[in-house]
Scaffold this active site. Structure first.
Site, short mmCIF file in Angstrom:
data_model
loop_
_atom_site.label_atom_id
_atom_site.label_comp_id
_atom_site.label_asym_id
_atom_site.label_seq_id
_atom_site.Cartn_x
_atom_site.Cartn_y
_atom_site.Cartn_z
N CYS A 34 -48.31 121.10 -66.00
CA CYS A 34 -48.87 121.93 -64.95
C CYS A 34 -47.87 122.07 -63.81
CB CYS A 34 -50.16 121.30 -64.42
SG CYS A 34 -51.43 121.10 -65.69
N GLY A 61 -48.05 126.69 -66.52
CA GLY A 61 -49.45 126.71 -66.92
C GLY A 61 -50.06 128.06 -66.65
N ASN A 135 -49.96 116.95 -61.92
CA ASN A 135 -49.14 117.29 -63.08
C ASN A 135 -48.88 115.99 -63.83
OD1 ASN A 135 -45.64 118.27 -63.48
ND2 ASN A 135 -47.32 118.33 -64.95
N GLY A 136 -49.30 115.93 -65.08
CA GLY A 136 -49.11 114.73 -65.88
C GLY A 136 -50.37 114.37 -66.63
N CYS A 274 -39.04 113.06 -68.06
CA CYS A 274 -39.23 113.69 -69.37
C CYS A 274 -38.03 114.58 -69.69
CB CYS A 274 -40.51 114.53 -69.36
SG CYS A 274 -40.73 115.59 -70.81
N TYR A 280 -36.57 122.41 -71.96
CA TYR A 280 -37.43 123.55 -72.22
C TYR A 280 -38.38 123.91 -71.09
CZ TYR A 280 -41.40 126.05 -74.37
OH TYR A 280 -42.42 126.93 -74.64
N SER A 321 -36.07 130.71 -74.03
CA SER A 321 -35.63 129.32 -73.89
C SER A 321 -34.41 128.98 -74.73
CB SER A 321 -36.78 128.37 -74.22
OG SER A 321 -37.28 128.63 -75.52
N ASP A 383 -32.73 127.76 -81.24
CA ASP A 383 -33.98 127.54 -80.52
C ASP A 383 -33.94 126.15 -79.92
OD1 ASP A 383 -36.43 128.13 -79.48
OD2 ASP A 383 -37.47 128.36 -81.38
N ASP A 384 -34.84 125.88 -78.95
CA ASP A 384 -34.81 124.59 -78.27
C ASP A 384 -35.56 123.51 -79.01
OD1 ASP A 384 -37.72 124.58 -77.15
OD2 ASP A 384 -36.89 126.53 -76.63
N CYS A 420 -46.76 113.54 -77.44
CA CYS A 420 -46.64 113.14 -76.04
C CYS A 420 -48.01 112.75 -75.50
CB CYS A 420 -46.06 114.29 -75.20
SG CYS A 420 -45.92 113.89 -73.44
N CYS A 471 -37.29 109.78 -70.45
CA CYS A 471 -38.28 109.55 -71.50
C CYS A 471 -37.97 110.52 -72.64
CB CYS A 471 -39.70 109.79 -71.00
SG CYS A 471 -40.95 109.67 -72.31
N CYS A 474 -40.92 111.59 -77.55
CA CYS A 474 -41.31 112.54 -78.59
C CYS A 474 -40.28 112.60 -79.71
CB CYS A 474 -41.51 113.94 -77.99
SG CYS A 474 -40.14 114.51 -76.97
#
Length: 501
Positions: A34, A61, A135-136, A274, A280, A321, A383-384, A420, A471, A474
């Site tokens: 977000c 978002g 956000n989170g 992150c 991205y 992206s 692509d990312d 995640c 972090c 993922c």
């Protein structure tokens, strides 16, 4: 007193089971976190400045948006489902006076996509109302919710964000002041949280001890200097604010008429930003580590070319992206960069379901190939990331139908093997293609001539920062904040393993 201009009745049904939601509105990407925004600027039109700040953060978002302004002890709130430009207009903004404000643009992670879950969350306390934008994602929501319900808190949403607000209110109603109450509540929260909090006295900006989600501070010129908080620096740029610094992991900044004060509420901060924010999520013009993310993403592409060069005629990125990495790949490999796909930049979310005939004929609402560029060419498409692989396979098919004779796919991040739990909406582990298939098997499923991912080491080294300060769970399954078993079971259903590329 709280003046609410837009009530939280559920005019929109829960969209989670809407067929079009799974078709067009859930692309083969991790969905954004977000966006949060805060401003303390008496004498300025804080509602309009917040609107433009959220407008710049729209990519984070697209489900709902909201702004709360503080006019003395009054709180004015407007929030609704939709894009920032759909939720607000001039007449609505005129009804949001005040000296300071917070705003939010939401993609749902905890709590479904319903108007009642839109933010900011506004809660009454002994000291007046507080408004909170988050956000989170917390990982101890089950425990925290149970504690709040046992204390007779009247929870009306299904979001962890509201729980944080109630935890603050609970501490304040027990006798704490704004700062003491906030800090006491943060110690009850585990997971990822970057927050902007409005009170009658001022605005707070807060990050969890790991700083998993970003939050920056900006200044507006004037006497005295005014302060702005935003998820990314692009939210500062749009209103002419100057970037000052990041809110540090485990820090609370308290902005009042006396200026900005800093409190390090966590005694053991350990930065774990992150890495997907850099790959991205964040806008390429946003600045992290004193450079634009566009520059970092080009370095990813150059490293990708060093690791997995291949003979080809042209290279291009998946808009938008994948483009910076594709340019970097071209620079390092010598393969000519061209545009092979054109994006319809005016496509937003749609709840109109394509007909079966349209789906079968390959509806192309977002991307369309440049056939005269592709015909007879050996192409590299960058692509990312790949999450499920469904969109990537359709894209490869589209390129071949447009005349490409070879399609080589290059990904500027490692294989996504783990979900995640910190504010990104990813599938359960068994839906992540790289968790169940080798790179060779994925290449076969996507029907590409070759497939290569960037190495984990290459991704982190390209940051130019301490590689332990990110972090990357993922990609590895090494979560910096412990995940409770009942939460873990909801997504992490395969054994932990690192996919070696």
């Amino acid at each position: 007193m709280t003046s609410i201009h837009s009530v939280t009745s559920d005019e929109y049904p829960d969209q989670t089971n809407n067929p079009i939601n799974s078709y067009e509105n859930h692309p083969d990407k991790p969905e954004e976190a977000c966006g949060v925004f805060g401003i303390y600027a008496p004498g300025e039109n804080v509602a309009k400045l917040s609107y433009f700040g959220l407008y710049a953060l729209q990519h984070r978002g697209q489900e709902s948006a909201g702004i709360a302004t503080f006019e003395g002890t009054k709180v004015h709130l407007h929030k609704d489902m939709g894009l920032v430009s759909q939720v607000f207009n001039e007449s609505v903004l005129e009804q949001l006076p005040g000296s300071h404000a917070i705003g939010h643009t939401r993609y749902s992670t905890t709590g479904s996509s319903r108007k009642v879950n839109a933010q900011p969350a506004v809660i009454k306390t002994r000291l007046g109302s507080l408004a909170l934008a988050h956000n989170g994602n917390l990982v101890n929501t089950v425990q925290l919710r149970q504690e709040l319900l046992e204390n007779k808190c009247n929870l009306i949403t299904t979001t962890d964000s509201e729980m944080i607000a109630f935890a603050i209110a609970q501490a304040i109603d027990a006798g704490a002041d704004w700062l003491e109450g906030a800090i006491e509540a943060f110690h009850r929260c585990q997971g990822a949280f970057s927050l902007v909090i409005g009170t009658p006295s001022g605005v707070m900006g807060v990050r969890d001890p790991n700083g998993i989600r970003p939050l920056v501070i900006g200044t507006l010129a004037g006497n005295p200097v005014r302060y702005v908080l935003a998820s990314e620096t692009c939210g500062l740029d749009i209103i002419g604010a100057e970037y000052l610094r990041d809110v540090e992991p485990g820090e609370l900044v308290w902005i009042t008429e006396e200026g900005l004060a800093s409190y390090h509420w966590s005694q053991q901060p350990q930065r774990k930003l992150c890495i997907f924010e850099m790959i991205y999520f964040a806008r390429p013009d946003s600045v992290m580590h004193n450079e634009s993310l566009y520059s970092y993403r080009m370095r990813l592409g150059r490293q990708l070319a060093k690791e997995s060069a291949v003979e080809a005629d042209i290279v291009f990125g998946v808009p938008d992206s994948g483009i910076p990495a594709a340019i970097g790949f071209s620079q390092a490999s010598g393969v000519m960069y061209m545009e092979g796909l054109i994006k319809n930049r005016y496509v937003g979310r749609t709840f109109i379901q394509p007909t079966q005939t349209m789906r079968e004929s390959g509806i192309r609402m977002k991307l369309n190939p440049l056939k005269d560029v592709l015909v007879g060419k050996r192409v590299i498409i960058v692509d990312d990331s790949i999450v499920r692989g469904t969109t990537s396979r359709k894209l490869v098919k589209t390129l071949r139908e447009a005349g490409a004779i070879e399609v080589h796919m290059r990904i500027s991040s490692p294989p996504v093997t783990h979900p995640c739990f910190y504010g990104i909406d990813t599938d359960s582990q068994d839906q992540l293609i790289a968790a169940t298939k080798s790179v060779e098997e994925i290449a076969k499923q996507l029907e590409v001539d070759s497939l290569a991912y960037l190495s984990w080491e290459g991704m982190l080294t390209a940051t130019g920062e301490d590689t332990n300060s990110f972090c990357s769970a993922c990609f590895t399954g090494d979560y910096p904040v412990a995940i409770p078993e009942q939460v873990k079971r909801s997504k992490l259903i395969l054994e932990k393993e690192k996919v070696v590329v």
